[in-house]
Motif scaffolding. Structure first.
Motif, PDB file in Angstrom:
ATOM      1  N   ALA A  16      -5.295   2.505   7.842  1.00  0.00           N
ATOM      2  CA  ALA A  16      -5.337   1.676   7.003  1.00  0.00           C
ATOM      3  C   ALA A  16      -4.035   0.810   6.706  1.00  0.00           C
ATOM      4  O   ALA A  16      -2.865   1.415   6.504  1.00  0.00           O
ATOM      5  CB  ALA A  16      -5.553   2.627   5.439  1.00  0.00           C
ATOM      6  N   LEU A  74     -11.422   3.434  -4.757  1.00  0.00           N
ATOM      7  CA  LEU A  74     -10.479   2.760  -3.694  1.00  0.00           C
ATOM      8  C   LEU A  74     -11.135   2.686  -2.523  1.00  0.00           C
ATOM      9  O   LEU A  74     -11.685   3.759  -1.920  1.00  0.00           O
ATOM     10  CB  LEU A  74      -9.296   3.709  -3.592  1.00  0.00           C
ATOM     11  N   THR A  75     -11.172   1.532  -1.919  1.00  0.00           N
ATOM     12  CA  THR A  75     -11.674   1.290  -0.406  1.00  0.00           C
ATOM     13  C   THR A  75     -10.656   0.981   0.511  1.00  0.00           C
ATOM     14  O   THR A  75      -9.908   0.005   0.142  1.00  0.00           O
ATOM     15  CB  THR A  75     -12.852   0.444  -0.374  1.00  0.00           C
ATOM     16  N   PHE A  76     -10.157   1.911   1.363  1.00  0.00           N
ATOM     17  CA  PHE A  76      -9.304   1.507   2.525  1.00  0.00           C
ATOM     18  C   PHE A  76      -9.869   0.740   3.683  1.00  0.00           C
ATOM     19  O   PHE A  76     -10.922   1.287   4.280  1.00  0.00           O
ATOM     20  CB  PHE A  76      -8.624   2.884   2.771  1.00  0.00           C
ATOM     21  N   LEU A 110       0.772  -1.233  -0.112  1.00  0.00           N
ATOM     22  CA  LEU A 110      -0.158   0.057  -0.031  1.00  0.00           C
ATOM     23  C   LEU A 110       0.846   1.361  -0.010  1.00  0.00           C
ATOM     24  O   LEU A 110       1.659   1.295   0.968  1.00  0.00           O
ATOM     25  CB  LEU A 110      -1.045   0.006   1.452  1.00  0.00           C
ATOM     26  N   LYS A 157      -2.105   5.743   1.869  1.00  0.00           N
ATOM     27  CA  LYS A 157      -2.403   5.479   3.167  1.00  0.00           C
ATOM     28  C   LYS A 157      -2.800   6.787   4.154  1.00  0.00           C
ATOM     29  O   LYS A 157      -3.698   6.887   4.794  1.00  0.00           O
ATOM     30  CB  LYS A 157      -1.489   4.903   4.165  1.00  0.00           C
ATOM     31  N   ALA A 163      -5.972   8.415   2.937  1.00  0.00           N
ATOM     32  CA  ALA A 163      -7.214   7.653   3.580  1.00  0.00           C
ATOM     33  C   ALA A 163      -7.400   7.803   5.050  1.00  0.00           C
ATOM     34  O   ALA A 163      -8.381   8.156   5.347  1.00  0.00           O
ATOM     35  CB  ALA A 163      -7.001   5.938   3.148  1.00  0.00           C
ATOM     36  N   CYS A 215      -5.999  -1.599   0.607  1.00  0.00           N
ATOM     37  CA  CYS A 215      -6.771  -0.922  -0.172  1.00  0.00           C
ATOM     38  C   CYS A 215      -7.316  -1.894  -1.269  1.00  0.00           C
ATOM     39  O   CYS A 215      -6.368  -2.588  -1.931  1.00  0.00           O
ATOM     40  CB  CYS A 215      -6.071   0.366  -0.905  1.00  0.00           C
TER      41      CYS A 215
END
Ligand SMILES: O=C(O)CCC(=O)C(=O)O
Length: 205
Positions: A101, A200-202, A80, A85, A88, A104
């Motif tokens: 985070a 993007l999902t963290f 990541l 990071k 997020a 991702c």
């Protein structure tokens, strides 16, 4: 639109410049040495996105996280990036929550892309129980994002997520069902040079 406690929509959170930079980084990652792929989930269905996991790999057959992609090519999940990071974790703070985070899931949706209603519940029990948020960032074409309740059959609200929007769901909203019913083609800001959508999902495992 009134969102339930724990859900925060930060519209236009990323500047056009930040969107352009992030979209270029997403494109490079997706076409890099460990490329994005179309996962086949349990039951044999193909997902309607191209996916690349960073930090940890989400296995679409076992619904577990792992360090190498044993459901596809056994390549290691790329790290990541620290800038991802930081972005997020900062968004979570802006939303009044705390995220550290460590992974991702980066998805690319073409004009036909979509994602069925699901819960994000494959992170560690400690993370889920603490309601550590998921931070979602959208780039490119607008998505019709569905945000429901804690049961699949609960009513859903449809929220357009546009390029540069962030959406955070944690605390009592952490396990709400959500998905993407459709992409609105050709709505991406032209300067991104992007047909389709990155999301993007963290998460914190
Ligand atoms: O694309 C989105 O906005 C949602 C993505 C999502 O639900 C997921 O990655 O679990």
């Amino acid at each position: 639109m009134d969102l339930p406690p724990g859900a925060v929509h930060l519209a236009s959170h990323l500047t056009p410049d930040a969107q352009r930079k992030l979209a270029a980084e997403c494109r490079a990652l997706m076409d890099g040495d460990v490329p994005a792929y179309v996962p086949v989930v349990r039951g044999g269905g193909k997902m309607h996105v191209r996916m690349l996991c960073l930090g940890r790999h989400w296995n679409g057959q076992t619904y577990r996280y792992e360090s190498v992609r044993t459901d596809f090519d056994s390549l290691p999940a790329p790290p990541l990036p620290s800038s991802f990071k930081a972005l997020a974790d900062g968004i979570a703070r802006t939303a009044g929550m705390t995220l550290d985070a460590d992974l991702c899931i980066l998805n690319y949706y073409d004009a036909d892309g979509r994602m069925g209603l699901h819960q994000d519940k494959d992170e560690s029990p400690g993370s889920l129980e603490a309601g550590v948020p998921v931070v979602s960032i959208s780039l490119g074409d607008t998505a019709r994002f569905l945000f429901g309740g804690l049961r699949r059959k609960d009513p859903v609200m449809a929220i357009p997520l546009q390029s540069g929007d962030a959406f955070v769901f944690g605390g009592p909203s952490r396990l709400r069902y959500h998905g993407v019913s459709r992409i609105v083609p050709d709505t991406a800001p032209p300067e991104l040079g992007l047909h389709g959508r990155f999301n993007l999902t963290f998460r914190q495992f």
